[in-house]
Design a protein around this motif. Structure first.
Motif, mmCIF file in Angstrom:
data_model
loop_
_atom_site.group_PDB
_atom_site.id
_atom_site.type_symbol
_atom_site.label_atom_id
_atom_site.label_comp_id
_atom_site.label_asym_id
_atom_site.label_seq_id
_atom_site.Cartn_x
_atom_site.Cartn_y
_atom_site.Cartn_z
ATOM 1 N N VAL A 186 38.124 66.415 19.467
ATOM 2 C CA VAL A 186 39.267 66.081 20.117
ATOM 3 C C VAL A 186 41.012 65.609 19.080
ATOM 4 C CG1 VAL A 186 39.880 64.315 21.228
ATOM 5 C CG2 VAL A 186 37.915 65.362 21.083
ATOM 6 N N ARG A 187 40.700 65.809 17.879
ATOM 7 C CA ARG A 187 41.736 64.979 17.116
ATOM 8 C C ARG A 187 42.611 66.840 17.044
ATOM 9 N NH1 ARG A 187 43.064 66.431 12.343
ATOM 10 N NH2 ARG A 187 41.714 67.493 11.574
ATOM 11 N N ARG A 188 41.435 67.809 17.003
ATOM 12 C CA ARG A 188 42.344 69.428 16.377
ATOM 13 C C ARG A 188 43.139 69.486 18.069
ATOM 14 N NH1 ARG A 188 37.961 72.603 13.095
ATOM 15 N NH2 ARG A 188 37.953 71.475 11.631
ATOM 16 N N ALA A 189 42.498 68.448 19.683
ATOM 17 C CA ALA A 189 42.979 69.693 20.436
ATOM 18 C C ALA A 189 44.474 68.518 20.294
ATOM 19 C CB ALA A 189 42.072 69.423 22.010
ATOM 20 N N VAL A 190 44.453 67.778 20.771
ATOM 21 C CA VAL A 190 45.891 66.801 20.619
ATOM 22 C C VAL A 190 46.434 66.827 19.395
ATOM 23 C CG1 VAL A 190 46.567 64.365 20.106
ATOM 24 C CG2 VAL A 190 44.214 64.734 20.876
ATOM 25 N N VAL A 191 46.027 67.182 18.162
ATOM 26 C CA VAL A 191 47.487 68.049 16.717
ATOM 27 C C VAL A 191 47.763 69.233 18.132
ATOM 28 C CG1 VAL A 191 47.633 69.206 15.406
ATOM 29 C CG2 VAL A 191 46.233 67.221 15.533
ATOM 30 N N THR A 192 46.861 70.068 18.195
ATOM 31 C CA THR A 192 47.756 71.133 18.750
ATOM 32 C C THR A 192 48.028 71.186 19.489
ATOM 33 O OG1 THR A 192 45.457 72.368 17.866
ATOM 34 C CG2 THR A 192 46.623 73.962 19.704
ATOM 35 N N GLU A 193 47.728 70.402 20.759
ATOM 36 C CA GLU A 193 48.943 70.274 21.872
ATOM 37 C C GLU A 193 50.638 69.277 21.777
ATOM 38 O OE1 GLU A 193 48.598 66.990 26.344
ATOM 39 O OE2 GLU A 193 46.837 67.627 24.691
ATOM 40 N N SER A 194 49.549 68.675 20.320
ATOM 41 C CA SER A 194 51.650 67.495 20.240
ATOM 42 C C SER A 194 52.442 68.846 19.289
ATOM 43 C CB SER A 194 50.690 67.116 19.267
ATOM 44 O OG SER A 194 50.438 67.085 17.875
ATOM 45 N N GLU A 195 51.946 69.640 18.999
ATOM 46 C CA GLU A 195 52.647 70.999 18.284
ATOM 47 C C GLU A 195 52.867 71.562 19.273
ATOM 48 O OE1 GLU A 195 50.165 73.134 15.673
ATOM 49 O OE2 GLU A 195 50.026 71.449 14.347
ATOM 50 N N GLY A 196 52.315 71.703 20.375
ATOM 51 C CA GLY A 196 52.793 72.383 21.596
ATOM 52 C C GLY A 196 53.812 72.286 22.119
ATOM 53 N N THR A 197 53.775 70.593 22.283
ATOM 54 C CA THR A 197 55.043 70.502 23.090
ATOM 55 C C THR A 197 56.108 69.706 22.229
ATOM 56 O OG1 THR A 197 53.887 68.196 23.794
ATOM 57 C CG2 THR A 197 55.780 67.886 24.055
ATOM 58 N N ARG A 198 55.643 69.613 20.828
ATOM 59 C CA ARG A 198 57.281 69.690 19.517
ATOM 60 C C ARG A 198 57.693 71.172 20.232
ATOM 61 N NH1 ARG A 198 58.044 70.998 14.986
ATOM 62 N NH2 ARG A 198 55.643 71.774 14.411
ATOM 63 N N ALA A 199 57.151 72.074 19.978
ATOM 64 C CA ALA A 199 57.745 73.365 19.641
ATOM 65 C C ALA A 199 58.535 73.793 21.455
ATOM 66 C CB ALA A 199 56.458 74.346 19.882
ATOM 67 N N ALA A 200 57.999 73.307 22.297
ATOM 68 C CA ALA A 200 58.469 73.654 23.976
ATOM 69 C C ALA A 200 60.225 72.914 23.534
ATOM 70 C CB ALA A 200 57.686 72.831 24.572
ATOM 71 N N ALA A 201 59.994 71.225 22.808
ATOM 72 C CA ALA A 201 61.132 70.566 22.386
ATOM 73 C C ALA A 201 62.189 71.571 21.871
ATOM 74 C CB ALA A 201 60.858 69.351 22.929
ATOM 75 N N VAL A 202 61.238 72.179 21.144
ATOM 76 C CA VAL A 202 62.824 72.514 19.778
ATOM 77 C C VAL A 202 63.153 73.664 20.594
ATOM 78 C CG1 VAL A 202 62.391 74.290 17.515
ATOM 79 C CG2 VAL A 202 61.462 72.348 18.128
ATOM 80 N N ASN A 203 62.567 73.864 21.543
ATOM 81 C CA ASN A 203 62.560 75.457 22.765
ATOM 82 C C ASN A 203 63.805 75.391 23.043
ATOM 83 O OD1 ASN A 203 61.238 77.734 20.549
ATOM 84 N ND2 ASN A 203 59.795 77.187 22.291
ATOM 85 N N VAL A 204 63.348 74.458 24.106
ATOM 86 C CA VAL A 204 64.388 73.540 24.894
ATOM 87 C C VAL A 204 65.640 73.423 24.398
ATOM 88 C CG1 VAL A 204 63.899 71.896 26.757
ATOM 89 C CG2 VAL A 204 62.367 73.088 26.466
ATOM 90 N N ALA A 205 65.365 72.572 23.217
ATOM 91 C CA ALA A 205 66.425 72.313 22.464
ATOM 92 C C ALA A 205 67.668 73.459 22.409
ATOM 93 C CB ALA A 205 66.949 71.036 21.972
#
Length: 299
Positions: A186-205
């Motif tokens: 579960v921790r790895r899934a949350v970390v992966t999801e947060s990293e994906g969200t951060r990467a998406a936000a960085v790409n949008v910015a």
């Protein structure tokens, strides 16, 4: 006739006994084998490989296999240093390096090896904590190999490798491990999801920044083009005014004073038709009248 038959039977019997003794005296030793020879109960060393001749009724040979052997130790119940019962099974590999010692120093190597491996396993596991047993298999393998080799060395046997196959911890420990594994996933899934969200936000910015840069660049280019257009338009208007003034100036040289006077009068006429109560006359107006006065009828 009877004596001849008896003699013939004796000869045949002697030949058969001789052949039997000859075959029992001849031994074929394979390349991976050695023959430990006992003469009248005393070891005279190793023979082979190849053809080996033994004295009948005097020599006795014991074959020893020099190939590496694997032995399985079934599940053994052991107690760790923190009093946790676990079940372990493993494989250990060994080979005979001194054939004579393997025959002379131990009576039943298989039984001795089984008991030695069991007691050595319990000794090694009893000195470790449960977490160390579960996480340090290579270390346990090395410890088992070293301890087993120390014992089998006097038997002329070398332990080459030890591999633990399965460790079965207690039921409550298995349940805790399963819960820990689930939490880790579960921790790895949350970390992966947060990293994906951060990467998406960085790409949008980054996209928005690049779009803003492009818009600013486009606006700058547009302003430059507008300014250039206005400058060119002003130049064209200035050139038009200059051309018009030049033409006016050139035409003014050809217009006489009477024509200019008539234009003044025409302007005054339009001023008089207006509703204004104030009239403004230029100073040149009197001089224009003088001109008309000079050109009037003479007496």
């Amino acid at each position: 006739m009877t004596q001849f038959t008896v003699a013939l039977c004796l000869i045949v019997a002697v030949l058969l006994v001789g052949l039997m003794l000859l075959f029992s005296a001849i031994r074929i030793v394979q390349e991976y084998e050695r023959l430990v020879v006992f003469r009248l109960g005393r070891s005279i060393g190793e023979k082979g490989p190849g053809l080996v001749i033994l004295w009948p009724f005097i020599d006795r040979g014991v074959k020893v296999d020099l190939r590496e052997q694997v032995r399985e130790i079934p599940h053994q119940a052991s107690i760790t240093k923190d009093n946790a019962p676990i079940s372990i099974d493993f494989l250990w590999y060994s080979k005979v390096v001194t054939a004579a010692d393997s025959v002379l120093q131990v009576g039943s190597f298989e039984a001795a090896a089984q008991g030695m491996a069991t007691t050595t396993l319990r000794s090694v596991i009893g000195a470790l904590l449960l977490d160390d047993v579960l996480s340090q298999r290579d270390h346990i393998n090395q410890m088992l190999r070293t301890k087993l080799d120390e014992v089998t060395e006097r038997w002329g046997v070398k332990v080459t490798n030890v591999e633990i196959r399965e460790i079965i911890p207690p039921r409550d420990v298995q349940d805790a491990m399963n819960r820990q594994l689930t939490a880790e996933r579960v921790r790895r899934a949350v970390v992966t999801e947060s990293e994906g969200t951060r990467a998406a936000a960085v790409n949008v910015a980054d996209g928005e920044k690049q779009a803003a840069v492009l818009r600013a660049e486009g606006q700058r280019q547009s302003n430059i083009l507008v300014a250039q257009g206005e400058r060119e338009a002003q130049l064209l208007r200035a050139e038009g005014y200059s051309s018009a003034l030049e033409r006016i100036f050139s035409v003014a040289h050809t217009v006489d004073s009477n024509t200019m006077t008539l234009q003044y009068f025409e302007t005054l006429k339009r001023m008089g038709e207006g509703a204004s109560t104030k009239w403004i006359f230029p100073m040149e107006f009197t001089r224009l009248l003088e001109v008309f006065g000079e050109r009037g009828p003479k007496p």
